[in-house]
Design a protein around this motif. Structure first.
Motif, short mmCIF file in Angstrom:
data_model
loop_
_atom_site.label_atom_id
_atom_site.label_comp_id
_atom_site.label_asym_id
_atom_site.label_seq_id
_atom_site.Cartn_x
_atom_site.Cartn_y
_atom_site.Cartn_z
N GLU A 123 63.30 -7.36 -19.58
CA GLU A 123 62.24 -6.64 -20.09
C GLU A 123 60.84 -7.27 -20.11
OE1 GLU A 123 63.77 -5.17 -23.66
OE2 GLU A 123 65.68 -4.12 -22.58
N LEU A 124 60.94 -8.66 -20.19
CA LEU A 124 59.65 -9.33 -20.22
C LEU A 124 59.64 -10.36 -19.08
CD1 LEU A 124 59.15 -9.64 -24.03
CD2 LEU A 124 57.89 -8.05 -22.65
N VAL A 125 58.60 -11.29 -19.27
CA VAL A 125 58.14 -12.39 -18.32
C VAL A 125 59.67 -13.41 -18.01
CG1 VAL A 125 57.12 -13.52 -20.15
CG2 VAL A 125 56.80 -14.47 -17.39
N VAL A 126 60.02 -13.49 -16.85
CA VAL A 126 61.26 -14.49 -16.89
C VAL A 126 60.63 -15.90 -16.76
CG1 VAL A 126 63.32 -15.28 -15.57
CG2 VAL A 126 62.39 -12.83 -15.69
N ASN A 127 61.06 -16.78 -17.64
CA ASN A 127 60.44 -18.43 -17.48
C ASN A 127 61.56 -19.23 -17.32
OD1 ASN A 127 57.74 -17.84 -18.43
ND2 ASN A 127 58.61 -17.47 -20.56
N GLY A 128 62.70 -18.80 -17.31
CA GLY A 128 63.71 -19.79 -17.09
C GLY A 128 64.72 -19.45 -15.88
N LEU A 129 65.08 -20.54 -15.03
CA LEU A 129 65.73 -20.45 -13.74
C LEU A 129 66.74 -21.60 -13.71
CD1 LEU A 129 63.55 -19.07 -10.76
CD2 LEU A 129 65.11 -17.85 -12.16
N ALA A 130 67.89 -21.36 -13.59
CA ALA A 130 68.81 -22.70 -13.25
C ALA A 130 70.02 -22.05 -12.04
CB ALA A 130 69.67 -23.24 -14.42
N ILE A 131 70.33 -22.96 -11.34
CA ILE A 131 71.59 -22.68 -10.56
C ILE A 131 72.75 -23.40 -10.71
CG2 ILE A 131 72.22 -22.32 -7.93
CD1 ILE A 131 69.13 -22.61 -7.34
N SER A 132 73.96 -22.85 -10.70
CA SER A 132 75.04 -23.57 -11.17
C SER A 132 75.30 -24.58 -9.95
CB SER A 132 76.28 -22.73 -11.07
OG SER A 132 76.50 -21.84 -9.70
N PRO A 133 75.89 -25.71 -10.23
CA PRO A 133 76.20 -26.82 -9.31
C PRO A 133 77.07 -26.26 -7.84
CG PRO A 133 76.52 -27.62 -11.41
CD PRO A 133 76.60 -26.25 -11.58
N ASP A 134 77.70 -25.14 -8.08
CA ASP A 134 78.48 -24.92 -6.82
C ASP A 134 77.61 -23.70 -6.08
OD1 ASP A 134 78.68 -22.47 -8.40
OD2 ASP A 134 80.79 -22.44 -8.77
N GLY A 135 76.58 -23.52 -6.77
CA GLY A 135 75.61 -22.50 -5.83
C GLY A 135 75.89 -21.09 -5.88
N ARG A 136 76.96 -20.89 -6.78
CA ARG A 136 77.14 -19.38 -6.74
C ARG A 136 76.87 -18.57 -8.03
NH1 ARG A 136 83.94 -19.72 -7.34
NH2 ARG A 136 83.36 -17.45 -7.33
N LYS A 137 76.10 -19.20 -9.02
CA LYS A 137 75.75 -18.56 -10.14
C LYS A 137 74.03 -18.67 -10.44
CE LYS A 137 80.06 -16.93 -10.86
NZ LYS A 137 80.17 -15.50 -10.51
N LEU A 138 73.52 -17.54 -11.00
CA LEU A 138 72.04 -17.98 -11.31
C LEU A 138 71.75 -17.60 -12.73
CD1 LEU A 138 69.24 -18.42 -10.49
CD2 LEU A 138 69.12 -15.89 -10.14
N CYS A 139 71.33 -18.53 -13.48
CA CYS A 139 71.04 -18.32 -15.00
C CYS A 139 69.59 -18.01 -14.92
CB CYS A 139 71.55 -19.52 -15.92
SG CYS A 139 70.88 -19.45 -17.36
N THR A 140 69.26 -17.15 -16.01
CA THR A 140 67.92 -16.53 -16.18
C THR A 140 67.67 -16.56 -17.51
OG1 THR A 140 68.15 -14.24 -15.81
CG2 THR A 140 67.62 -15.35 -14.03
N GLY A 141 66.56 -16.80 -17.90
CA GLY A 141 66.13 -16.57 -19.39
C GLY A 141 64.42 -16.06 -19.51
N SER A 142 64.46 -15.39 -20.75
CA SER A 142 63.21 -14.49 -20.70
C SER A 142 62.60 -14.45 -22.00
CB SER A 142 63.32 -13.10 -20.03
OG SER A 142 62.43 -12.30 -20.40
#
Length: 355
Positions: free
Chosen positions: A123-142
């Protein structure tokens, strides 16, 4: 792709030819000026390969640039607000970009100029991005207080967790682990278990907003950076992830907000180093274990330096608000650095190119 690269190469050559006699002083005469990657401030830079970097900023573009050859390879257009973060999955051509438009877009350098996946839900600006070591998952934080876990293939949000006042500033995945670390405007650092999507540890709150974090390649240490004013705050802190909340050392010396902190790749027998960049327009290199400042590069007029991307033990890319991207070289020795910027300390730090 070939025609596009040829077009960018010709533009770059023309730009360099037109800039050839515009050095302002002896320092700048040692710095190669390539075609600018962006028009406006740059918020983020990261590595795609040993030769290519990815950056984003206020012009809303996600740019792939060959910083060794000094030419633009691709400019992705898809966000309608400024780009805040960009990350790449190691060993691939995948690029993920976050924006003030509340979305994350996924690109593939080998699949044209359109994004191949879109992650919507914040709902607001996304500032955090990280990919899991196996390349299957994406983490986002806002800044909307939500931490989200996505399946990359389907772009579906699999886990969400909201914590009051957790305005996320940065996210990184611990190598070879299920743990995710994030910094926040509420001055805390949280460690998440990606399997349960629960917070497993919350570090003691610092005095100031935590702006950025990075995890050492062996997963043992975390470095975080703080905002601040007039030298108060403005530090980076080394933590031992094996003893959550255990502060090892602090790196003090910046006069304004420390916006980025990164572990530098090391060669065998070399000192383990940490790099920081600040709103005070300086980059500092530190001995990780003793917190001794090994060298400082002052880039007067560059404005806030908000993102760093080390490519190896001697080459570092730095994003600035006013002067684009800088290619910085680190050399041990006491001889005069032949490059741009004021240098102090025993480590020679010089800008060799801008773009």
């Amino acid at each position: 792709m070939g025609k596009l690269q040829s077009k960018f190469r010709k533009r770059s050559e023309l730009y360099r030819a037109s800039q050839g006699e515009k050095a302002d002083n002896a320092f700048d005469s040692q710095v190669v000026q390539y075609e600018p990657a962006h028009h406006g401030s740059i918020n983020t830079v990261t590595n795609l390969s040993p030769d290519l970097c990815v950056s984003g900023g206020t012009d809303q573009a996600v740019v792939v640039y060959d910083w060794k050859q000094g030419r633009m390879c691709q400019s992705f257009q898809g966000h309608n607000r400024e780009v805040t973060k960009a990350i790449c999955y190691p060993g691939s051509t995948w690029i993920f970009s976050a924006s003030r438009d509340k979305t994350v877009l996924m690109w593939d350098l080998n699949q044209g100029d359109e994004h191949i996946q879109e992650f919507c839900g914040h709902e607001l600006v996304v500032n955090g991005l990280a990919i899991s070591p196996d390349g299957r998952k994406l983490c986002t934080g806002s800044r909307d207080n939500w931490m989200c876990l996505w399946d990359i293939e389907s772009a579906k949000c699999e886990q969400r967790h909201n914590i009051s006042r957790n305005l996320v500033t940065h996210v990184c995945w611990v190598p070879a682990s299920s743990s995710v670390v994030q910094t926040s405007e509420d001055k805390t650092i949280r460690v998440w278990d990606s399997r349960t999507w629960q917070v497993t540890n919350t570090f003691p709150a610092k005095q100031y907003i935590q702006t950025h974090c990075d995890v050492s390649p062996n997963g043992h240490y975390l470095v975080s950076s703080s905002n601040g004013f007039g030298g108060q705050g403005c530090e980076a802190t080394l933590w031992d992830l094996r003893q959550p909340g255990c502060k090892v050392v602090e790196y003090r010396g910046h006069l304004q907000t420390t916006a980025c902190c990164m572990f530098l790749p090391m060669t065998p027998g070399d000192t383990v180093r940490v790099a920081t960049s600040s709103h005070d327009s300086s980059v500092k290199i530190w001995d990780q274990n003793t917190a001794v400042c090994l060298g400082t590069l002052a880039l007067d007029g560059a404005g806030p330096l908000v993102s760093l991307a080390p490519s190896d033990s001697t080459n570092l890319l730095c994003a600035s608000f006013n002067n684009g991207l800088h290619h910085i070289q680190l050399d041990q020795g006491s001889h005069q650095a032949q490059g741009s910027g004021a240098v102090s300390g025993g480590l020679d730090i010089k800008v060799v190119a801008r773009f």
